[in-house]
Design an enzyme around this catalytic site. Structure first.
Site, PDB file in Angstrom:
ATOM      1  CE1 TYR A 144      29.436  55.949  65.430  1.00 43.53           C
ATOM      2  CE2 TYR A 144      27.993  57.301  66.800  1.00 43.53           C
ATOM      3  CZ  TYR A 144      29.193  57.118  66.126  1.00 43.53           C
ATOM      4  OH  TYR A 144      30.155  58.108  66.157  1.00 43.53           O
ATOM      5  CG  ASP A 239      25.619  52.714  58.504  1.00 46.37           C
ATOM      6  OD1 ASP A 239      25.618  53.404  59.543  1.00 46.37           O
ATOM      7  OD2 ASP A 239      26.664  52.325  57.955  1.00 46.37           O
ATOM      8  CE  LYS A 267      33.120  50.810  61.402  1.00 47.21           C
ATOM      9  NZ  LYS A 267      33.888  51.317  62.541  1.00 47.21           N
TER      10      LYS A 267
HETATM   11  P1  KE4 Z   1      33.210  56.718  61.257  1.00 52.50           P
HETATM   12  O1  KE4 Z   1      32.789  58.177  61.101  1.00 52.50           O
HETATM   13  O2  KE4 Z   1      33.626  56.393  62.681  1.00 52.50           O
HETATM   14  O3  KE4 Z   1      34.241  56.284  60.212  1.00 52.50           O
HETATM   15  O4  KE4 Z   1      31.939  55.807  60.920  1.00 52.50           O
HETATM   16  C1  KE4 Z   1      30.744  56.027  61.646  1.00 52.50           C
HETATM   17  C2  KE4 Z   1      29.923  54.755  61.614  1.00 52.50           C
HETATM   18  C3  KE4 Z   1      28.826  54.696  60.769  1.00 52.50           C
HETATM   19  N1  KE4 Z   1      28.074  53.579  60.686  1.00 52.50           N
HETATM   20  C4  KE4 Z   1      28.382  52.476  61.416  1.00 52.50           C
HETATM   21  C5  KE4 Z   1      27.523  51.251  61.294  1.00 52.50           C
HETATM   22  C6  KE4 Z   1      29.498  52.483  62.295  1.00 52.50           C
HETATM   23  O5  KE4 Z   1      29.781  51.375  63.030  1.00 52.50           O
HETATM   24  C7  KE4 Z   1      30.290  53.636  62.391  1.00 52.50           C
HETATM   25  C8  KE4 Z   1      31.484  53.729  63.326  1.00 52.50           C
HETATM   26  N2  KE4 Z   1      31.684  52.628  64.218  1.00 52.50           N
HETATM   27  C9  KE4 Z   1      32.347  52.905  65.465  1.00 52.50           C
HETATM   28  C10 KE4 Z   1      32.482  51.585  66.231  1.00 52.50           C
HETATM   29  N3  KE4 Z   1      31.281  51.242  66.876  1.00 52.50           N
HETATM   30  C11 KE4 Z   1      33.656  53.595  65.268  1.00 52.50           C
HETATM   31  C12 KE4 Z   1      34.560  53.600  66.478  1.00 52.50           C
HETATM   32  C13 KE4 Z   1      34.693  54.985  67.041  1.00 52.50           C
HETATM   33  O6  KE4 Z   1      33.674  55.711  67.144  1.00 52.50           O
HETATM   34  O7  KE4 Z   1      35.852  55.314  67.409  1.00 52.50           O
END
Ligand code: KE4
Length: 427
Positions: A144, A239, A267
């Site tokens: 993701y 990533d 994060k």
């Molecule tokens: P954000 O747009 O949520 O800040 O980041 C996206 C993203 C990109 N790359 C990786 C490896 C990530 O884990 C994420 C976001 N992680 C999720 C948790 N699995 C965020 C939680 C959510 O979607 O509320």
């Protein structure tokens, strides 16, 4: 554990927010029940709206590596807020945190700040396409990279939790340029490069997958990707939204000794405020506007308040020389304890862990890719999730997520958690 107030707040939220949440994974859809509304969080603990205290193993999905309401971060935010929160003009603090990140992370000369991990990954792909003048990308099933269109193809995290790894709304025109490989399967990557000669701009991967549960790269896998990208003139994008500043000061590149061409962050880098970033060597980053042709922008990018939180976080990490040793020791202790009690209770399970990222799968076989991650028994996971929750332990409300350990956890917290796991399954 009572949840009357959370239930009431959720009913109110559902009237004005889709699904009552601003991000789907918070809705408890895959485990059932009412999402917990948090009143405050300090250190390793959440305090919900019904007065329950919970040991937090999610920590806002990664950012709170030093604990909630971490004093240096809070102090930096409060002080900076009194001077204004955003100007839409350059400020010195952006240079300060950029220089620190460049010093901490290998193989990068410049960094551009944005507001989320999604924005960082979306911008990184556009930069790679502009730099290589190619259109296709390779991603991995179950990984993701945020919710921009190019990535919602066999995506992990909430997308797979809700059974929509290929979201409606993503056009066929976009989807055709996203090629899918299998995690830990170099042959699946080789085949895509051979079938699409000189067309692949970049390969993007979570160097440790955290969005199909925690899945580690097999020995030689990341090195193999590095060699294939070099051989085929594609950029390798790590990533590191999850792994950056979490697995090591220099993230997965430092831990595994593999150099990516572009690295994305989120994060931890924001200390709990909305910050994402992407970084690379000079020749790639200088392709970005205003000095290069690839456009990318953002009103709140680099705003001083978020930069102050991020800088306080990175400075705390940078100066704490045994932080990663402590995090690894605590998470290894938790892993050993959970293995013992799950085995004693004859619960089929697999635990994957690296540093302070850990996941429990309820299947006795190895979990090394998207398909094997889906084999776990979800009913057992639901029992696990709700059994721990009512005993005061909060873990990810989906088996397609990873736990993020905070340094604020004590060994008493860990023992409490291990005892709770035993209690859930004891016959
Ligand atoms: P954000 O747009 O949520 O800040 O980041 C996206 C993203 C990109 N790359 C990786 C490896 C990530 O884990 C994420 C976001 N992680 C999720 C948790 N699995 C965020 C939680 C959510 O979607 O509320």
């Amino acid at each position: 554990m009572l949840y009357q107030r959370s239930s009431r707040l959720f009913a109110e939220a559902e009237k004005v927010i889709p699904g009552g949440v601003n991000s789907p994974v918070r809705a408890f859809k895959s485990v059932g029940g009412t999402p917990i509304f948090v009143k405050k969080a300090v250190g390793a603990y959440l305090y919900d709206e019904d007065g329950n205290k919970l040991i937090d193993y999610i920590n806002s999905w990664g950012p709170m590596i030093l604990g909630h309401a971490y004093e240096p971060v809070v102090k930096a935010i409060v002080e900076k807020a009194q001077l204004g929160t955003s100007f839409g003009m350059p400020t010195e603090i952006e240079t300060t945190i950029a220089a620190l990140a460049v010093a901490m992370v290998p193989n990068i000369d410049k960094i551009r700040f944005v507001n989320s991990g999604t924005e960082a990954c979306m911008s990184a792909i556009r930069l790679a396409r502009g730099f290589t003048d190619r259109e296709k990308i390779i991603k991995f099933k179950g990984c993701y990279h945020g919710h921009s269109d190019s990535f919602l193809i066999q995506a992990g995290s909430g997308a797979v939790t809700f059974g929509s790894p290929n979201s409606p709304g993503v056009t066929k025109g976009t989807a055709k340029d996203t090629l899918l490989a299998n995690y830990n399967d170099l042959n699946s990557v080789k085949a895509l490069f051979e079938a699409n000669p000189d067309q692949i701009a970049a390969l993007i991967i979570e160097p440790v997958a955290g969005n199909m549960g925690c899945i580690l790269p097999n020995e030689g896998f990341l090195e193999g990707l590095r060699n294939l990208c070099t051989q085929h003139g594609a950029l390798l994008i790590f990533d590191e939204v999850m792994t950056g500043f979490r697995l090591a000061r220099g993230g997965a590149q430092e831990l595994f000794g593999v150099a990516a061409d572009i690295v994305t962050f989120g994060k931890v880098i924001g200390g709990g405020l909305p910050v994402g970033a992407f970084a690379a060597r000079r020749e790639i980053m200088d392709y970005l506007a205003p000095i290069g042709p690839v456009y990318q922008a953002g009103t709140l990018s680099g705003n001083p308040l978020a930069m102050a939180a991020g800088l306080a976080m990175l400075q705390s990490i940078e100066s704490d020389f045994d932080l990663y040793k402590r995090l690894d020791a605590k998470t290894a202790y938790l892993e050993r304890g959970m293995r013992e009690v799950l085995s004693n209770n004859e619960v089929p399970h697999t635990i994957n862990r690296i540093g302070s990222m850990i996941s429990v799968f309820f299947d006795s076989q190895a979990v090394f890719d998207f398909e094997s991650a889906g084999r776990g028994d979800n009913d057992t996971f639901k029992t696990f999730f709700h059994g721990l929750l009512k005993r005061g332990v909060y873990i990810a409300p989906s088996s397609y997520e990873t736990w993020f350990i905070t340094d604020a956890l004590t060994y008493e917290d860990l023992d409490f958690t291990i005892a709770a796991v035993n209690d859930v399954f004891k016959k």
